[in-house]
Each structure stands twice: as C-alpha cells, then as structure tokens.
Design a protein around this motif. Sequence first.
Motif, PDB file in Angstrom:
ATOM      1  N   ALA A 127       1.013  -1.045   0.050  1.00 39.19           N
ATOM      2  CA  ALA A 127      -0.236   0.050  -0.098  1.00 39.19           C
ATOM      3  C   ALA A 127       0.887   1.168   0.101  1.00 39.19           C
ATOM      4  N   LEU A 128       2.037   1.355   0.673  1.00 39.69           N
ATOM      5  CA  LEU A 128       2.853   2.284   0.938  1.00 39.69           C
ATOM      6  C   LEU A 128       3.625   2.572  -0.459  1.00 39.69           C
ATOM      7  N   ALA A 129       4.073   1.541  -1.300  1.00 38.39           N
ATOM      8  CA  ALA A 129       4.572   1.724  -2.413  1.00 38.39           C
ATOM      9  C   ALA A 129       3.500   2.323  -3.565  1.00 38.39           C
ATOM     10  N   VAL A 130       2.151   1.850  -3.507  1.00 40.26           N
ATOM     11  CA  VAL A 130       1.421   2.381  -4.394  1.00 40.26           C
ATOM     12  C   VAL A 130       1.273   3.915  -3.822  1.00 40.26           C
ATOM     13  N   ALA A 131       1.025   4.007  -2.502  1.00 46.18           N
ATOM     14  CA  ALA A 131       0.731   5.598  -2.177  1.00 46.18           C
ATOM     15  C   ALA A 131       1.945   6.628  -2.463  1.00 46.18           C
ATOM     16  N   THR A 132       3.147   6.150  -2.398  1.00 46.40           N
ATOM     17  CA  THR A 132       4.275   6.917  -2.819  1.00 46.40           C
ATOM     18  C   THR A 132       5.074   7.155  -3.950  1.00 46.40           C
ATOM     19  N   GLN A 133       4.789   6.096  -4.780  1.00 46.49           N
ATOM     20  CA  GLN A 133       5.397   6.023  -6.193  1.00 46.49           C
ATOM     21  C   GLN A 133       4.695   5.616  -7.152  1.00 46.49           C
ATOM     22  N   THR A 134       3.728   4.710  -7.341  1.00 45.89           N
ATOM     23  CA  THR A 134       2.895   4.224  -8.388  1.00 45.89           C
ATOM     24  C   THR A 134       2.087   5.509  -8.613  1.00 45.89           C
ATOM     25  N   ILE A 135       1.424   6.067  -7.412  1.00 43.67           N
ATOM     26  CA  ILE A 135       0.671   7.233  -7.683  1.00 43.67           C
ATOM     27  C   ILE A 135       1.113   8.425  -8.303  1.00 43.67           C
ATOM     28  N   ALA A 136       2.308   8.597  -8.589  1.00 47.55           N
ATOM     29  CA  ALA A 136       3.201   9.788  -9.082  1.00 47.55           C
ATOM     30  C   ALA A 136       2.290   9.852 -10.510  1.00 47.55           C
ATOM     31  N   VAL A 137       2.097   8.667 -11.115  1.00 46.13           N
ATOM     32  CA  VAL A 137       1.735   8.777 -12.517  1.00 46.13           C
ATOM     33  C   VAL A 137       0.616   9.495 -12.693  1.00 46.13           C
ATOM     34  N   VAL A 138      -0.533   9.592 -11.400  1.00 48.27           N
ATOM     35  CA  VAL A 138      -1.665   9.930 -11.602  1.00 48.27           C
ATOM     36  C   VAL A 138      -1.728  11.632 -11.713  1.00 48.27           C
ATOM     37  N   GLY A 139      -0.581  12.037 -11.188  1.00 49.60           N
ATOM     38  CA  GLY A 139      -0.447  13.516 -11.087  1.00 49.60           C
ATOM     39  C   GLY A 139      -0.931  14.194 -12.275  1.00 49.60           C
ATOM     40  N   PRO A 140      -0.181  13.930 -13.480  1.00 45.14           N
ATOM     41  CA  PRO A 140      -0.788  14.626 -14.799  1.00 45.14           C
ATOM     42  C   PRO A 140      -2.286  14.478 -15.070  1.00 45.14           C
ATOM     43  N   THR A 141      -3.028  13.287 -14.714  1.00 47.43           N
ATOM     44  CA  THR A 141      -4.470  12.844 -14.770  1.00 47.43           C
ATOM     45  C   THR A 141      -5.115  13.807 -13.994  1.00 47.43           C
ATOM     46  N   LEU A 142      -4.724  13.749 -12.782  1.00 45.23           N
ATOM     47  CA  LEU A 142      -5.242  14.770 -11.836  1.00 45.23           C
ATOM     48  C   LEU A 142      -5.103  16.361 -12.064  1.00 45.23           C
ATOM     49  N   GLY A 143      -3.908  16.625 -12.477  1.00 47.18           N
ATOM     50  CA  GLY A 143      -3.579  18.152 -13.060  1.00 47.18           C
ATOM     51  C   GLY A 143      -4.480  18.401 -14.094  1.00 47.18           C
ATOM     52  N   GLY A 144      -4.732  17.598 -15.004  1.00 42.47           N
ATOM     53  CA  GLY A 144      -5.672  17.910 -16.177  1.00 42.47           C
ATOM     54  C   GLY A 144      -7.024  18.307 -15.842  1.00 42.47           C
ATOM     55  N   LEU A 145      -7.420  17.175 -14.723  1.00 43.72           N
ATOM     56  CA  LEU A 145      -8.871  17.306 -14.538  1.00 43.72           C
ATOM     57  C   LEU A 145      -9.076  18.689 -13.662  1.00 43.72           C
ATOM     58  N   LEU A 146      -8.079  18.900 -12.898  1.00 44.30           N
ATOM     59  CA  LEU A 146      -8.296  20.141 -11.897  1.00 44.30           C
ATOM     60  C   LEU A 146      -8.133  21.548 -12.875  1.00 44.30           C
ATOM     61  N   ILE A 147      -7.341  21.197 -13.956  1.00 43.17           N
ATOM     62  CA  ILE A 147      -7.157  22.534 -14.667  1.00 43.17           C
ATOM     63  C   ILE A 147      -8.287  22.862 -15.295  1.00 43.17           C
ATOM     64  N   GLY A 148      -9.332  21.631 -16.047  1.00 43.48           N
ATOM     65  CA  GLY A 148     -10.359  21.789 -16.640  1.00 43.48           C
ATOM     66  C   GLY A 148     -11.505  22.265 -15.743  1.00 43.48           C
ATOM     67  N   LEU A 149     -11.451  22.026 -14.432  1.00 43.23           N
ATOM     68  CA  LEU A 149     -12.529  22.373 -13.502  1.00 43.23           C
ATOM     69  C   LEU A 149     -12.232  24.002 -13.182  1.00 43.23           C
ATOM     70  N   GLY A 150     -11.066  24.248 -12.526  1.00 41.32           N
ATOM     71  CA  GLY A 150     -10.786  25.508 -11.914  1.00 41.32           C
ATOM     72  C   GLY A 150      -9.347  26.036 -12.209  1.00 41.32           C
ATOM     73  N   GLY A 151      -8.999  25.771 -13.312  1.00 38.44           N
ATOM     74  CA  GLY A 151      -7.774  26.602 -13.881  1.00 38.44           C
ATOM     75  C   GLY A 151      -6.441  25.957 -13.128  1.00 38.44           C
ATOM     76  N   TRP A 152      -5.445  26.556 -13.667  1.00 40.88           N
ATOM     77  CA  TRP A 152      -4.060  25.952 -13.201  1.00 40.88           C
ATOM     78  C   TRP A 152      -3.682  26.395 -11.417  1.00 40.88           C
ATOM     79  N   ARG A 153      -4.623  27.227 -10.921  1.00 41.35           N
ATOM     80  CA  ARG A 153      -4.458  27.543  -9.686  1.00 41.35           C
ATOM     81  C   ARG A 153      -4.884  26.405  -8.639  1.00 41.35           C
ATOM     82  N   SER A 154      -5.762  25.833  -9.181  1.00 44.12           N
ATOM     83  CA  SER A 154      -6.410  24.509  -8.556  1.00 44.12           C
ATOM     84  C   SER A 154      -5.242  23.405  -8.222  1.00 44.12           C
ATOM     85  N   THR A 155      -4.201  23.243  -9.147  1.00 44.95           N
ATOM     86  CA  THR A 155      -3.048  22.356  -8.815  1.00 44.95           C
ATOM     87  C   THR A 155      -2.488  22.672  -7.725  1.00 44.95           C
ATOM     88  N   PHE A 156      -2.534  23.927  -7.188  1.00 40.97           N
ATOM     89  CA  PHE A 156      -1.848  24.343  -5.845  1.00 40.97           C
ATOM     90  C   PHE A 156      -2.905  24.229  -4.578  1.00 40.97           C
TER      91      PHE A 156
END
Length: 477
Positions: A127-156
């Motif tokens: 679970a820790l390996a998924v939480a700390t390393q594998t999940i890094a790959v979801v960053g661009p997906t999450l970022g894209g969705l957040l930008i679509g919803l609230g602009g780039w400031r939502s990534t902060f």
Amino acid sequence: MMTGAILNPVNSSIIAVALAPIGAALGADASETAWLISALYLATSIGQPLAGRLVDMYGPRRLFLAGAALTGIAGVLGTLAPNLGVLVAARVILGFGTCAGYPAAMYLIRSEADRTGMKSPAGVLTALAVATQTIAVVGPTLGGLLIGLGGWRSTFAVNIPLAIACLVLGLLFLPAHRPAQGAPGQTASAQGASAQATAARTPGAPARTTGAPAARARIDAAGILLFTATLVSLLLFLMDTRLDRVWLLAVTVSAGAGFALRELRATDPFIDVRVFAGNVPLLATYARTLVAYTVSYAFIYGFTQWLEDGRSLSASAAGLVLLPTFAVGIVVSALTGRRAAMLGKLVVGAVVQLAACALLLVLGDHTAVWILVAVTALLGLPQGLISLANQNALYHQADPARMGASSGLLRTFMYLGAMVSSSATGAFFGRRATTAGLHGLAVFMLAAAAVLLVLTVADRSLAVPAARETADAGHAA
C-alpha cells in the motif's frame, strides 16, 4: 501514513500539465516555468534525508505535523500567487513540507514490525509503494482534470484540504511518544542488537552499534550544509548541462569529498557513510532507483509534453491518456505485493521498460489515441513492479536505527533520476516537444532501462530475503 506519503509524488508530477497554462497566464516562457519543476526537486532531494534523520532522532509525529502545516501554507501561497517568483517559492516550501510523510511511514512500519515480530508486513509495504511511487503517475491526470475544472491555480489549492486531512489524522492517530525502536533512552546495546538482527536477515547489510543513546543525538549542521552544497551544485548542473557550467561539477566533487570526511569524523553523523559504504546491497538499491526513475520521469514529463505539442492533445486529454499507467501500476502492485520475490519483479520490470521505450520510437504526430493508451498501459507494469521491489529491498537492507534517513535517501535518488530525465528532456526537445525529439529521448530511455537490467541481474543479494522469508513461513506453518 498513506495520506501524508502521497503529497510529495503527486505534487512532483501534477505540475506537468500545468506548465503551459501557467506560462500563458503569467507571461513566462518554458525555461522560466521549468523552475517550478526544479524548485521542488531541489527542496525534496535535500529535505528527504534531512526529514528522515529528524524522524530517526525525534520520532515521526512532530515531523509529520510540521510537514503537513508547511504543505498547507504552500497551497495557500500558490493559489494566491501574483507572479512566477511567488509560485517558485511556493514549490520550494511544498518540497520541504512534503518530505516527512514517506520516512515517517517507513519508520513506523519498521518500528511496528520490531514490536510485533512481523518480519515483513507485505500488505502495508505494498500500500505504501502504491501511495508513494505508483501514484505519481496519476499526477498529470489529476492535474488535467483540476485545470479543466478550476484553472491551473487548483493544482496548488488541492494541497490545502490534503494538508488539513494530514493534520487531523496525524493528531488523532500518530503516537505522541517515540516508538520503542531507537527511542530516547534506549541503550546502545539494544540498538546494536537491532542492527545485528537486520544484518543477519540480509547478508551484506552490516550491523551498526551506536555509540550513545538516541536521546543524546545532535543535529549535524556541518554535514547537512555540505550535503546540501553537493546536491545543489549537482542538480543545478543537471538542470542546464553546458560546457561553461562544468565548474558546478567541480563544486559537487569538492563538497562531496568534504561531506564524506566530515561524516567519517562526526560522532553522530547526518548520514553514516561507514554503514552505507559497507552495505553494497543498499547502495545497489539506490543505483537501481536512480536509473528506474530516470526512465519513469522521462516518460511522465517528456511523453506528456509530446502529447500536447507533437500530438496536439489538450492538457486534460493528455492527462487521461496517462491514466492507464496509474491503473495498471496499482493492479500489478496489488497482485504481486504479498510475494516476497524481488529479483523476478525487477527483471520483468526492466525488460518491460525496454519494450515500452522501444515502442516510443514508432509513435508519430498522427498516431491513433488507442495506440498511445496501449503504450501507457504497458508502462504501468514496470511502474508497479520496480517501485515495490526497490522499497522492499530497502526495508530489508537498511539499518533499523537509520530507517528514516535511509528511506529519505531512497527518495533523493528517485529525484536525482527525475533531474537527469528533466535535463535529457530539455536537451532532446529544446523549446518544443517534437516527434524527432521524442525518438531521441526514447533512445536515451532505452539505455537507462538497459543499465537497470544489468544492475538487477548482477545483484545476487536480491534473492536472499525472499528465500529466507519463504523458509520462515514454512517453519511457522
């Protein structure tokens, strides 16, 4: 532990799809927005082993809560930032704030394993390996969705609720006292016995007997400063590799030599170089982490940039194309996490990395989206296998009394790989991510994946912990 541990990897990759919108909004070019990546890497590479050492000395609770508070401050600062300079400052604070989660988690897992007698809590480590390393790959997906919803400031802004959750959970559940392993007042002989037990489990990992109780430990300020000078000069060179900046490598060598001499003489060093120098399996784990994440981050940043520039996808679409990497990585980690074998996971992961990098050579400006999705799905397999295997290797190889610092250094080598990939991406792409640049980057990634395979096959110690755990399980049955 999981909530705190995801903060750093998510923030390391979520910015990938936000660079172009930030540049357009603040009038900054690509060379300027690149500092948003480098600032977090610089802070994290230095902060991870420092936070880990402080966790070893004072326990995880204080560091975890302080890190969560800094993360929340960085989220507010980034959300309200009026210019790029303030954004870079927010990323620096974010880098330091997110450093405590992973070493605190590894420290607690190791402490609980010693307290309960569990040799390898495979489910928690998975679970820790998924939480700390594998999940890094979801960053661009999450970022894209957040930008679509609230602009780039939502990534902060996303860091604000995450930080609040960490503060609440940390206050409620983390032990207020330091766990028994390496606790203040623990005798030196007890700490030595713990280290000897680990050495017995993992050949090549030396026993370490501390010369004084942990309560008397002091912060090695000189060692920290020399370590910082070594990393900063190296990372500044990697950010812009030119002949007129070779002097930075001279600074790196000089500061590194000074750091080694200082740590050899220190009574309670920041990083015990004697232990690391004698622990060849642990050094090999760090080397594998560096080259593995050189490939992973070249994919996360280089391939993502090409999707937007070369393949002309939107930020949201590019993030969604990367989603299969995350999904496959989680499935692979869940299916293989409870198996003790590390050698097989690393060999399969390296081979699949080679195959996936080779596929990048056939992509073009008009490649069908389903082919892109297939490539990202294939890259999810090594993302799940390699990160899990290297983390498990460190768990067996590191001195329990230095688990926090050792875990922090694992993340430092991970981000050194990220910086190498960032430098390579800049060299092959220039001002725009073209298909020709992607193919050149793919050749570089192929070479790194080949090095990972060689390092794995050459390390015979990887099969030992798995064999011993299997034997132990048989005796227990």
